[in-house]
Design a protein around this motif. Structure first.
Motif, PDB file in Angstrom:
ATOM      1  N   GLU A 268      -3.720   2.679  -2.861  1.00 50.44           N
ATOM      2  CA  GLU A 268      -3.051   3.961  -2.689  1.00 50.44           C
ATOM      3  C   GLU A 268      -3.887   4.832  -1.766  1.00 50.44           C
ATOM      4  O   GLU A 268      -5.107   4.898  -1.892  1.00 50.44           O
ATOM      5  CB  GLU A 268      -2.861   4.669  -4.032  1.00 50.44           C
ATOM      6  N   ALA A 269      -3.202   5.493  -0.840  1.00 53.04           N
ATOM      7  CA  ALA A 269      -3.892   6.327   0.140  1.00 53.04           C
ATOM      8  C   ALA A 269      -3.288   7.720   0.156  1.00 53.04           C
ATOM      9  O   ALA A 269      -2.081   7.886   0.034  1.00 53.04           O
ATOM     10  CB  ALA A 269      -3.789   5.700   1.526  1.00 53.04           C
TER      11      ALA A 269
ATOM     12  N   VAL B  56       0.862  -1.182   0.000  1.00 51.02           N
ATOM     13  CA  VAL B  56       0.000   0.000   0.000  1.00 51.02           C
ATOM     14  C   VAL B  56       0.896   1.229   0.000  1.00 51.02           C
ATOM     15  O   VAL B  56       1.850   1.310   0.778  1.00 51.02           O
ATOM     16  CB  VAL B  56      -0.932   0.024   1.227  1.00 51.02           C
ATOM     17  N   LEU B  57       0.608   2.170  -0.880  1.00 49.63           N
ATOM     18  CA  LEU B  57       1.363   3.417  -0.977  1.00 49.63           C
ATOM     19  C   LEU B  57       0.561   4.528  -0.308  1.00 49.63           C
ATOM     20  O   LEU B  57      -0.562   4.813  -0.719  1.00 49.63           O
ATOM     21  CB  LEU B  57       1.621   3.775  -2.442  1.00 49.63           C
ATOM     22  N   ALA B  58       1.132   5.138   0.725  1.00 49.24           N
ATOM     23  CA  ALA B  58       0.426   6.195   1.447  1.00 49.24           C
ATOM     24  C   ALA B  58       1.225   7.488   1.377  1.00 49.24           C
ATOM     25  O   ALA B  58       2.265   7.622   2.029  1.00 49.24           O
ATOM     26  CB  ALA B  58       0.208   5.778   2.901  1.00 49.24           C
ATOM     27  N   ASP B  59       0.751   8.416   0.572  1.00 49.42           N
ATOM     28  CA  ASP B  59       1.412   9.703   0.400  1.00 49.42           C
ATOM     29  C   ASP B  59       0.396  10.672  -0.170  1.00 49.42           C
ATOM     30  O   ASP B  59      -0.375  10.311  -1.063  1.00 49.42           O
ATOM     31  CB  ASP B  59       2.607   9.574  -0.556  1.00 49.42           C
TER      32      ASP B  59
ATOM     33  N   ARG C  94       3.187   8.715  -5.430  1.00 50.30           N
ATOM     34  CA  ARG C  94       2.502   7.419  -5.532  1.00 50.30           C
ATOM     35  C   ARG C  94       2.588   6.872  -6.951  1.00 50.30           C
ATOM     36  O   ARG C  94       2.823   5.675  -7.162  1.00 50.30           O
ATOM     37  CB  ARG C  94       1.039   7.546  -5.105  1.00 50.30           C
ATOM     38  N   THR C  95       2.412   7.734  -7.925  1.00 49.47           N
ATOM     39  CA  THR C  95       2.455   7.298  -9.324  1.00 49.47           C
ATOM     40  C   THR C  95       3.817   6.740  -9.698  1.00 49.47           C
ATOM     41  O   THR C  95       3.928   5.688 -10.342  1.00 49.47           O
ATOM     42  CB  THR C  95       2.088   8.457 -10.266  1.00 49.47           C
ATOM     43  N   ALA C  96       4.870   7.436  -9.282  1.00 49.16           N
ATOM     44  CA  ALA C  96       6.226   6.975  -9.602  1.00 49.16           C
ATOM     45  C   ALA C  96       6.494   5.609  -8.995  1.00 49.16           C
ATOM     46  O   ALA C  96       7.036   4.706  -9.647  1.00 49.16           O
ATOM     47  CB  ALA C  96       7.248   7.996  -9.111  1.00 49.16           C
ATOM     48  N   LEU C  97       6.107   5.437  -7.731  1.00 44.05           N
ATOM     49  CA  LEU C  97       6.324   4.150  -7.078  1.00 44.05           C
ATOM     50  C   LEU C  97       5.483   3.050  -7.715  1.00 44.05           C
ATOM     51  O   LEU C  97       5.960   1.928  -7.931  1.00 44.05           O
ATOM     52  CB  LEU C  97       6.001   4.264  -5.587  1.00 44.05           C
ATOM     53  N   ARG C  98       4.231   3.370  -8.013  1.00 44.38           N
ATOM     54  CA  ARG C  98       3.361   2.354  -8.627  1.00 44.38           C
ATOM     55  C   ARG C  98       3.902   1.920  -9.973  1.00 44.38           C
ATOM     56  O   ARG C  98       3.880   0.727 -10.317  1.00 44.38           O
ATOM     57  CB  ARG C  98       1.942   2.894  -8.771  1.00 44.38           C
ATOM     58  N   MET C  99       4.409   2.856 -10.754  1.00 38.50           N
ATOM     59  CA  MET C  99       4.916   2.518 -12.087  1.00 38.50           C
ATOM     60  C   MET C  99       6.108   1.577 -12.015  1.00 38.50           C
ATOM     61  O   MET C  99       6.182   0.604 -12.764  1.00 38.50           O
ATOM     62  CB  MET C  99       5.277   3.803 -12.841  1.00 38.50           C
TER      63      MET C  99
ATOM     64  N   GLY D 252      -3.529   9.028   6.322  1.00 39.59           N
ATOM     65  CA  GLY D 252      -3.278   7.879   7.167  1.00 39.59           C
ATOM     66  C   GLY D 252      -4.485   6.999   7.411  1.00 39.59           C
ATOM     67  O   GLY D 252      -4.376   5.769   7.454  1.00 39.59           O
ATOM     68  N   ALA D 253      -5.644   7.607   7.585  1.00 39.08           N
ATOM     69  CA  ALA D 253      -6.850   6.817   7.850  1.00 39.08           C
ATOM     70  C   ALA D 253      -7.155   5.890   6.682  1.00 39.08           C
ATOM     71  O   ALA D 253      -7.541   4.725   6.872  1.00 39.08           O
ATOM     72  CB  ALA D 253      -8.028   7.754   8.116  1.00 39.08           C
ATOM     73  N   GLU D 254      -6.977   6.396   5.475  1.00 37.23           N
ATOM     74  CA  GLU D 254      -7.216   5.579   4.293  1.00 37.23           C
ATOM     75  C   GLU D 254      -6.195   4.442   4.205  1.00 37.23           C
ATOM     76  O   GLU D 254      -6.526   3.323   3.810  1.00 37.23           O
ATOM     77  CB  GLU D 254      -7.147   6.442   3.041  1.00 37.23           C
ATOM     78  N   ALA D 255      -4.964   4.717   4.615  1.00 39.83           N
ATOM     79  CA  ALA D 255      -3.930   3.679   4.609  1.00 39.83           C
ATOM     80  C   ALA D 255      -4.301   2.542   5.552  1.00 39.83           C
ATOM     81  O   ALA D 255      -4.168   1.361   5.213  1.00 39.83           O
ATOM     82  CB  ALA D 255      -2.587   4.275   5.006  1.00 39.83           C
ATOM     83  N   VAL D 256      -4.776   2.896   6.750  1.00 42.02           N
ATOM     84  CA  VAL D 256      -5.183   1.880   7.720  1.00 42.02           C
ATOM     85  C   VAL D 256      -6.315   1.031   7.145  1.00 42.02           C
ATOM     86  O   VAL D 256      -6.299  -0.200   7.257  1.00 42.02           O
ATOM     87  CB  VAL D 256      -5.617   2.538   9.047  1.00 42.02           C
ATOM     88  N   ARG D 257      -7.270   1.689   6.529  1.00 37.27           N
ATOM     89  CA  ARG D 257      -8.406   0.965   5.948  1.00 37.27           C
ATOM     90  C   ARG D 257      -7.956   0.030   4.838  1.00 37.27           C
ATOM     91  O   ARG D 257      -8.408  -1.126   4.750  1.00 37.27           O
ATOM     92  CB  ARG D 257      -9.438   1.965   5.401  1.00 37.27           C
TER      93      ARG D 257
END
Length: 226
Positions: free
Chosen positions: A40-41, A13-16, A22-27, A44-49
């Motif tokens: 991708e979040a 999970v990429l949280a930034d 996020r795009t660079a890491l995902r690619m 932080g709350a979205e990352a936990v979810r």
């Protein structure tokens, strides 16, 4: 080169809050066979979810995000039952919360100007159960400890008790940021023996990973910021 079918890819999970990061890491992860981005979040709350929903193995976590920040998200994730590990991706020049992230349970620290391949390598290291903390990062972290002793709630100082003199030597070197290979060279022992000492230290000091050993080494007075 294909990855063994017996080893499923590491779920990340990429949280930034910066979409470009996020795009660079995902690619770059899309071009690998052993890493897969499961979510991708932007906070932080979205990352936990997403960790709970996707069963992620590793979270690449920015610390400065709106709402629930990376420290609180790291604390929630590492305290949960998912088993997910957190790698902090930060910029030391503007981040005041690295010490807090350590105590929240982060297993690695990366800086945003690192090469993408190095970031991928770090994700693999953390996914394997180890921790990644480079010597240069270690020095900066320890400097955070001494420069901002009141920036987070005080934690009881831990003492490195119940370990042998040789284990204390190894703990000191780990606290300085040395890898197992570097510890072995410094003490004129094999890499396997160095790894065994680190494993014993983790058990004896009830440390989750190598990052916590760095904290203990500092709090026991074995290393300093200088």
């Amino acid at each position: 080169m294909s990855t063994s079918t017996t080893e499923p890819p590491v779920r990340v999970v990429l949280a930034d809050d910066q979409p470009l990061v996020r795009t660079a890491l995902r690619m770059v992860m899309t071009d690998t066979t052993d890493l897969v981005v499961t979510g991708e979040a932007a906070d932080g709350a979205e990352a936990v979810r997403l960790v709970e929903e996707t069963g992620a193995d590793v979270v690449v976590m920015d610390l400065r995000m709106p709402g629930t920040d990376g420290i609180e998200a790291t604390r929630l994730i590492t305290a949960g039952s998912s088993g997910a590990r957190v790698v902090v991706l930060t910029t030391f020049d503007d981040d005041d919360h690295v010490y807090g992230a350590l105590h929240a349970g982060a297993s690695g620290f990366l800086v945003k100007d690192m090469a993408l391949d190095d970031i991928l390598a770090a994700v693999r290291v953390v996914a394997s159960g180890d921790a990644l903390i480079a010597p240069s990062v270690t020095r900066r972290l320890i400097k955070e400890f001494t420069d901002r002793p009141k920036s987070v709630p005080a934690a009881p100082r831990r003492r490195a008790e119940g370990i042998t003199d040789r284990e204390r030597e190894v703990l000191t070197l780990v606290g300085r940021g040395l890898s197992n290979t570097e510890v072995a060279a410094e003490l004129h022992i094999s890499v396997a023996t160095a790894k065994t000492y680190v494993t014993r230290l983790l058990a004896k000091l009830d440390a989750r990973d190598r990052v916590q050993l760095v904290i203990i080494a500092y709090e026991a007075g074995l290393v300093s910021a200088t």
